[in-house]
Write an enzyme that holds these catalytic residues in place. Structure first.
Site, short mmCIF file in Angstrom:
data_model
loop_
_atom_site.label_atom_id
_atom_site.label_comp_id
_atom_site.label_asym_id
_atom_site.label_seq_id
_atom_site.Cartn_x
_atom_site.Cartn_y
_atom_site.Cartn_z
N LYS A 197 -4.67 -7.44 3.27
CA LYS A 197 -5.02 -8.21 4.48
C LYS A 197 -6.37 -8.61 4.67
CE LYS A 197 -0.50 -6.28 6.22
NZ LYS A 197 0.25 -6.44 7.33
N SER A 207 6.00 -1.17 6.78
CA SER A 207 5.57 0.10 7.40
C SER A 207 6.14 1.36 6.38
CB SER A 207 6.34 0.20 8.67
OG SER A 207 5.45 -0.58 9.60
N HIS A 258 3.63 -14.48 2.16
CA HIS A 258 3.67 -13.25 3.06
C HIS A 258 4.07 -14.03 4.41
CE1 HIS A 258 2.34 -10.07 5.50
NE2 HIS A 258 2.43 -9.46 4.43
N ASN A 306 -1.42 -4.53 -0.06
CA ASN A 306 -1.99 -5.71 0.64
C ASN A 306 -2.83 -5.30 1.64
OD1 ASN A 306 -2.55 -8.13 1.76
ND2 ASN A 306 -0.47 -8.19 2.90
N GLY A 355 3.76 -3.95 9.88
CA GLY A 355 2.67 -3.38 10.77
C GLY A 355 2.97 -2.99 12.10
N GLU A 390 10.46 -8.24 2.76
CA GLU A 390 9.78 -7.70 3.98
C GLU A 390 10.40 -8.26 5.16
OE1 GLU A 390 5.57 -6.17 2.63
OE2 GLU A 390 5.31 -8.44 3.26
N GLU A 424 2.79 -13.35 7.39
CA GLU A 424 1.74 -13.60 8.28
C GLU A 424 1.25 -14.85 7.84
OE1 GLU A 424 -0.61 -10.15 7.45
OE2 GLU A 424 0.71 -8.90 8.40
C1 PEP Z 1 2.46 -6.04 4.31
O1 PEP Z 1 1.51 -6.58 5.06
O2 PEP Z 1 3.05 -6.50 3.32
C2 PEP Z 1 3.07 -4.91 4.98
C3 PEP Z 1 4.15 -4.31 4.28
O3 PEP Z 1 2.27 -4.19 6.17
P1 PEP Z 1 2.53 -2.81 6.42
O4 PEP Z 1 2.96 -1.74 5.37
O5 PEP Z 1 1.32 -2.53 7.32
O6 PEP Z 1 3.95 -2.86 7.35
#
Ligand code: PEP
Length: 251
Positions: A12, A213, A95, A10, A173, A167, A97
């Protein structure tokens, strides 16, 4: 059981079209021998350039959102049909976000899932709890609820075009990864929710990813868990060598 590992990046809101092509060109040779499915979910404006750049490779292309209407007065939105017409195969929906910053609710997530399926896309549906909810002991309830509402009106046949990404919001992040056991527990819970909505066979065939992460160092342990079928990768997906290392761990 027919499920295969799926590793999705992703990106972003990162990379101009020119930068996106550069990243894809670096990534292509690194993931050419992958035994899992490899997806990059890129910003809308990068999609045409990235579709061109991935030609002849094993990298598939996704978007990061879509609207539920086919067209109309929805300034700033992009429809699932528009994505499909470009040649996009996947779309991330729900997601955290989008839920946190753009008012996405379980109901609008469900509408977007429906539209994406109707357009012929495969959905990467994101669910996950906030830290406060984990501390309150309601992770299972939150993830089951988000899964159930998002899948309302989705048929058993259509479940072959649903990937679920667990998630935990506190891990996205932040550099704080769920332990392999925590990730597996919730992925298993989501699978049992799918079994209760459909049947065990569909549950066993549904790809359930972990995201939060995930990186080159922790991917192997997370992916070794019985109910973790892949990863949705944010930060590390922007670094070709790191993303490729996660892809290599998915076997
Ligand atoms: C994501 O944006 O779905 C995500 C898991 O980000 P990160 O790997 O940076 O935590």
């Amino acid at each position: 059981m027919s499920r295969k590992y799926v590793i999705a990046g992703n990106w972003k809101m990162n990379k101009t079209p020119a930068e996106a092509v550069e990243l894809i060109n670096q990534l292509k040779p690194l993931v050419a021998g992958a035994s899992c499915d490899v997806i990059t979910a890129v910003p809308f404006v990068d999609i045409p350039a990235v579709l061109e750049a991935v030609k002849g490779s094993n990298i598939k292309v996704g978007a990061q959102n879509c609207h539920w209407e086919k067209s109309g007065a929805f300034t700033g939105e992009v429809s699932a049909e528009m994505l499909k017409s470009l040649g996009v195969e996947y779309v991330i929906i729900g997601h955290s976000e989008r839920r946190q910053y753009f008012g996405e609710t379980d109901v609008t997530v469900n509408k977007r899932v429906r539209a994406a399926l109707d357009a012929g896309l495969t959905v990467i549906l994101c669910v996950g709890e906030y830290l406060e909810q984990r501390e309150q002991g309601v992770t299972s309830e939150i993830c089951a609820m988000q899964t159930k509402i998002a899948l309302q009106g989705v048929s058993a046949e259509e479940m072959s075009r649903i990937i679920i990404a667990y998630e935990p919001v506190w891990a996205i992040g932040t550099g704080k990864t769920a332990t392999a056991q925590q990730a597996n527990e919730v992925c298993a819970l989501i699978r049992s929710t799918i079994a209760s909505l459909y049947n065990q066979e569909i549950a066993d065939n549904t790809v359930i990813q972990y995201g939060g992460s995930m990186n080159a160092a922790n991917a192997a342990e997370l992916l070794a868990q019985s109910d973790v079928d892949g990863g949705l990768i944010g930060g590390a997906s922007l670094k070709p060598a790191d993303f490729a290392a996660i892809v290599a761990a998915a076997k």
